[in-house]
Design a protein around this motif. Structure first.
Motif, PDB file in Angstrom:
ATOM      1  N   ALA A 104       0.834  -1.207   0.000  1.00 27.71           N
ATOM      2  CA  ALA A 104       0.000   0.000   0.000  1.00 27.71           C
ATOM      3  C   ALA A 104       0.864   1.251   0.000  1.00 27.71           C
ATOM      4  CB  ALA A 104      -0.924   0.002   1.215  1.00 27.71           C
ATOM      5  N   GLU A 148       2.218   1.821  -3.461  1.00 30.76           N
ATOM      6  CA  GLU A 148       1.191   2.374  -4.354  1.00 30.76           C
ATOM      7  C   GLU A 148       0.995   3.867  -4.090  1.00 30.76           C
ATOM      8  OE1 GLU A 148      -0.217   0.887  -6.961  1.00 30.76           O
ATOM      9  OE2 GLU A 148       0.871  -0.952  -6.516  1.00 30.76           O
ATOM     10  N   THR A 179      -0.702   1.826 -15.491  1.00 33.19           N
ATOM     11  CA  THR A 179      -2.058   1.288 -15.349  1.00 33.19           C
ATOM     12  C   THR A 179      -2.622   0.799 -16.672  1.00 33.19           C
ATOM     13  OG1 THR A 179      -3.076   3.449 -15.651  1.00 33.19           O
ATOM     14  CG2 THR A 179      -2.583   2.780 -13.384  1.00 33.19           C
ATOM     15  N   TRP A 227      -8.679  -1.126 -12.166  1.00 31.83           N
ATOM     16  CA  TRP A 227      -8.414  -1.867 -10.932  1.00 31.83           C
ATOM     17  C   TRP A 227      -6.927  -2.174 -10.742  1.00 31.83           C
ATOM     18  CZ3 TRP A 227     -12.288  -1.660  -7.770  1.00 31.83           C
ATOM     19  CH2 TRP A 227     -13.575  -1.600  -8.270  1.00 31.83           C
ATOM     20  N   THR A 247      -4.347  -0.693  -9.148  1.00 30.83           N
ATOM     21  CA  THR A 247      -3.815  -0.613  -7.779  1.00 30.83           C
ATOM     22  C   THR A 247      -4.310  -1.771  -6.932  1.00 30.83           C
ATOM     23  OG1 THR A 247      -3.648   1.779  -7.935  1.00 30.83           O
ATOM     24  CG2 THR A 247      -3.679   0.842  -5.721  1.00 30.83           C
ATOM     25  N   GLN A 248      -5.588  -2.084  -7.048  1.00 34.98           N
ATOM     26  CA  GLN A 248      -6.156  -3.174  -6.254  1.00 34.98           C
ATOM     27  C   GLN A 248      -5.567  -4.523  -6.668  1.00 34.98           C
ATOM     28  OE1 GLN A 248      -7.797  -0.728  -7.750  1.00 34.98           O
ATOM     29  NE2 GLN A 248      -9.131   0.243  -6.257  1.00 34.98           N
ATOM     30  N   SER A 249      -5.392  -4.726  -7.973  1.00 29.62           N
ATOM     31  CA  SER A 249      -4.818  -6.004  -8.418  1.00 29.62           C
ATOM     32  C   SER A 249      -3.341  -6.091  -8.028  1.00 29.62           C
ATOM     33  CB  SER A 249      -5.013  -6.215  -9.920  1.00 29.62           C
ATOM     34  OG  SER A 249      -4.284  -5.284 -10.674  1.00 29.62           O
ATOM     35  N   ASP A 250      -2.637  -4.963  -8.018  1.00 23.70           N
ATOM     36  CA  ASP A 250      -1.247  -4.963  -7.558  1.00 23.70           C
ATOM     37  C   ASP A 250      -1.166  -5.423  -6.109  1.00 23.70           C
ATOM     38  OD1 ASP A 250      -0.494  -3.982 -10.031  1.00 23.70           O
ATOM     39  OD2 ASP A 250      -0.079  -1.948  -9.319  1.00 23.70           O
ATOM     40  N   MET A 251      -2.039  -4.893  -5.290  1.00 21.63           N
ATOM     41  CA  MET A 251      -2.041  -5.279  -3.878  1.00 21.63           C
ATOM     42  C   MET A 251      -2.522  -6.716  -3.699  1.00 21.63           C
ATOM     43  SD  MET A 251      -3.030  -1.883  -1.762  1.00 21.63           S
ATOM     44  CE  MET A 251      -2.791  -2.775  -0.259  1.00 21.63           C
ATOM     45  N   GLY A 252      -3.461  -7.137  -4.524  1.00 19.13           N
ATOM     46  CA  GLY A 252      -3.920  -8.523  -4.481  1.00 19.13           C
ATOM     47  C   GLY A 252      -2.792  -9.493  -4.811  1.00 19.13           C
TER      48      GLY A 252
END
Length: 135
Positions: free
Chosen positions: A72, A75, A95, A100, A102-107
């Motif tokens: 996080a 990001e 991107t 999505w 940022t969310q997929s990176d964290m996932g």
């Protein structure tokens, strides 16, 4: 890995163009997976050596949380740099129009941390036991 992404930019690494039928270049996703995988081992080593948490379950929860916090923060730094430099944020962030991202990176960092713990914890435990009996 970073040098390859730095040379081409993360959105243009040739090996990852159209890989698995994707319209976007997913080279950055490999990096985000390892952004969870590697820090998980480092965090595990520190927590065990310093005897911070007893019990495998809570240690794993804390390790995964550390990896997600690291992801996080990364990001946020990406976002701040894009704003501060006035560069085309989409090109800088890689991107590629994926809402999505940022969310997929964290996932993927989450998945990397979990995989690291599942795959390497027993090997790590054996290494720690050898060191314990050695010293």
């Amino acid at each position: 890995m970073l040098m390859v992404g730095g040379h081409y930019t993360y959105a243009e690494v040739p090996l990852f163009d159209g890989l698995f039928g994707s319209e976007r270049n997913n080279y950055d996703k490999v990096g985000h997976f390892f952004q969870g995988f590697v820090p998980a081992l480092l965090a595990r080593e520190i927590l065990i050596r310093k005897n911070v948490v007893n019990g495998d379950f809570w240690r794993s929860v804390i390790i995964v949380s550390i990896c997600l916090a690291f992801s996080a923060f990364y990001e946020l730094v990406e976002w701040w740099v894009a704003i501060a430099t006035g560069e085309n944020a989409e090109a800088f962030l890689g991107t590629q129009g994926y809402v999505w991202d940022t969310q997929s990176d964290m996932g993927l960092a989450l998945l990397g941390a979990i995989c690291s713990l599942l795959v390497l914890s027993s090997v790590h435990n054996k290494q720690l036991q050898k060191e314990l009996f050695k010293g």
